[in-house]
Design an enzyme around this catalytic site. Structure first.
Site, PDB file in Angstrom:
ATOM      1  CB  CYS A  16     -31.901 135.776 -32.336  1.00  0.00           C
ATOM      2  SG  CYS A  16     -32.214 135.002 -30.725  1.00  0.00           S
ATOM      3  CB  THR A  17     -30.725 130.073 -32.727  1.00  0.00           C
ATOM      4  OG1 THR A  17     -30.342 130.340 -31.365  1.00  0.00           O
ATOM      5  CG2 THR A  17     -29.503 130.054 -33.611  1.00  0.00           C
ATOM      6  CG  HIS A  18     -34.372 131.996 -28.521  1.00  0.00           C
ATOM      7  ND1 HIS A  18     -33.024 131.946 -28.284  1.00  0.00           N
ATOM      8  CD2 HIS A  18     -34.970 131.436 -27.444  1.00  0.00           C
ATOM      9  CE1 HIS A  18     -32.818 131.392 -27.090  1.00  0.00           C
ATOM     10  NE2 HIS A  18     -33.979 131.070 -26.559  1.00  0.00           N
ATOM     11  CG  ASP A  60     -29.319 129.115 -27.783  1.00  0.00           C
ATOM     12  OD1 ASP A  60     -28.669 130.177 -27.840  1.00  0.00           O
ATOM     13  OD2 ASP A  60     -30.564 129.088 -27.868  1.00  0.00           O
ATOM     14  CB  SER A  61     -28.547 131.653 -23.992  1.00  0.00           C
ATOM     15  OG  SER A  61     -29.460 131.978 -25.032  1.00  0.00           O
ATOM     16  CD  GLU A  88     -35.841 129.887 -23.663  1.00  0.00           C
ATOM     17  OE1 GLU A  88     -36.178 129.053 -22.818  1.00  0.00           O
ATOM     18  OE2 GLU A  88     -34.830 129.753 -24.391  1.00  0.00           O
ATOM     19  CB  CYS A  96     -26.188 131.097 -29.336  1.00  0.00           C
ATOM     20  SG  CYS A  96     -26.446 132.669 -28.495  1.00  0.00           S
TER      21      CYS A  96
END
Ligand code: DGL
Length: 256
Positions: free
Chosen positions: A181-183, A3-4, A145, A67
């Site tokens: 979005c995986t976040h 992922d990013s 994050e 992602c």
């Protein structure tokens, strides 16, 4: 698992439940974060280049692009250049269409994800006769994050990011929201507070984990030394993440 940033940990957590014995490497392209505000060409170049170099170094049996932005842009390209199976993460529109009672589905993703033809195709194939309201909520990436690094989440900031979806025509009828979005599942508690209990959230993590299990079926695994977290860019600030990463079983941290 790639992922990013730390969003893909939401997929890794599901995979751990199903395949606790599998050794995992989690790769975060922190030097490239966020992907959602980049062009298609930039995302594709980073993802193909990094996954190619990472595969040569670590020889994974399978790769999961955890992602949505990277998958909806570059999944096809990555599959063309790598020989290992590549599992992507794409918006959970199909299960959302089966779940909705009002027929109105909301979808949050990064700005790059919501404009992808890949999402148009999923909508046409699986959400015919339903209304899909898409909304870019890029600010949620930074909030997720920060949350994982132990910072408090400002509910007003979450509300400001997603409010546009509720205010869109038909927004008041949304009963199902795709977290594309995986976040975003990292902020599910806060999102539930903003949307209220009549709205259900859905994302693809569990389905992706099942797909990885199917692809690796019958293969022996030998988990020995605890798993590895690799990141591009500076890993100097990563000690703030190390306790959280250890909870995900990622006990070694290296720079890529
Ligand atoms: N976690 C990524 C996704 O699923 C995107 C975050 C970013 O903008 O880099 O789309």
């Amino acid at each position: 698992m790639f992922d990013s940033g730390v969003g893909g940990l939401t997929v890794l957590a599901e995979l751990r439940k199903l395949l606790p014995q599998a050794p995992l490497i989690y790769a975060a392209d922190l030097a490239g974060l966020p992907y959602g505000t980049k062009s298609e060409a930039e995302v594709a170049a980073r993802v193909c280049g990094l996954l190619g170099r990472m595969s040569e170094r670590y020889h994974p049996r399978a790769i999961c692009i955890a992602c949505n932005t990277a998958s909806t842009i570059a999944l096809g390209m990555v599959r063309e250049v790598l020989e290992v199976p590549v599992i992507g993460t794409v918006p959970a529109i199909k299960p959302a269409a089966a779940m909705t009672r009002t027929g109105v589905i909301g979808l949050f993703g990064t700005a790059a994800t919501v404009r992808q033809p890949y999402v148009d195709r999923l909508e046409a194939e699986f959400a015919e006769g339903k209304t899909l309201l898409r909304h870019a909520a890029p600010g949620l990436v930074a909030l997720a994050e920060a949350k994982l690094r132990g910072e408090a989440v400002d509910l007003a900031a979450v509300r400001a990011e997603v409010g546009g979806l509720l205010d869109a025509p038909g927004g008041e009828q949304i009963d199902t929201v795709v977290l594309a979005c995986t976040h975003f599942p990292l902020l599910e508690t806060e999102l539930a507070q903003v949307f209220g209990s009549q709205v259900r959230f859905i994302h693809g993590a569990e389905g992706i984990a099942r797909r990885i299990v199917a692809i690796t079926e019958g293969q022996p695994f030998d988990q020995q030394s605890g798993d590895l977290f690799i990141a591009t860019g500076e890993v100097a600030g990563i000690e703030r993440l190390s306790a959280q990463l250890a909870e995900y079983g990622l006990v070694r941290i290296e720079r890529f």
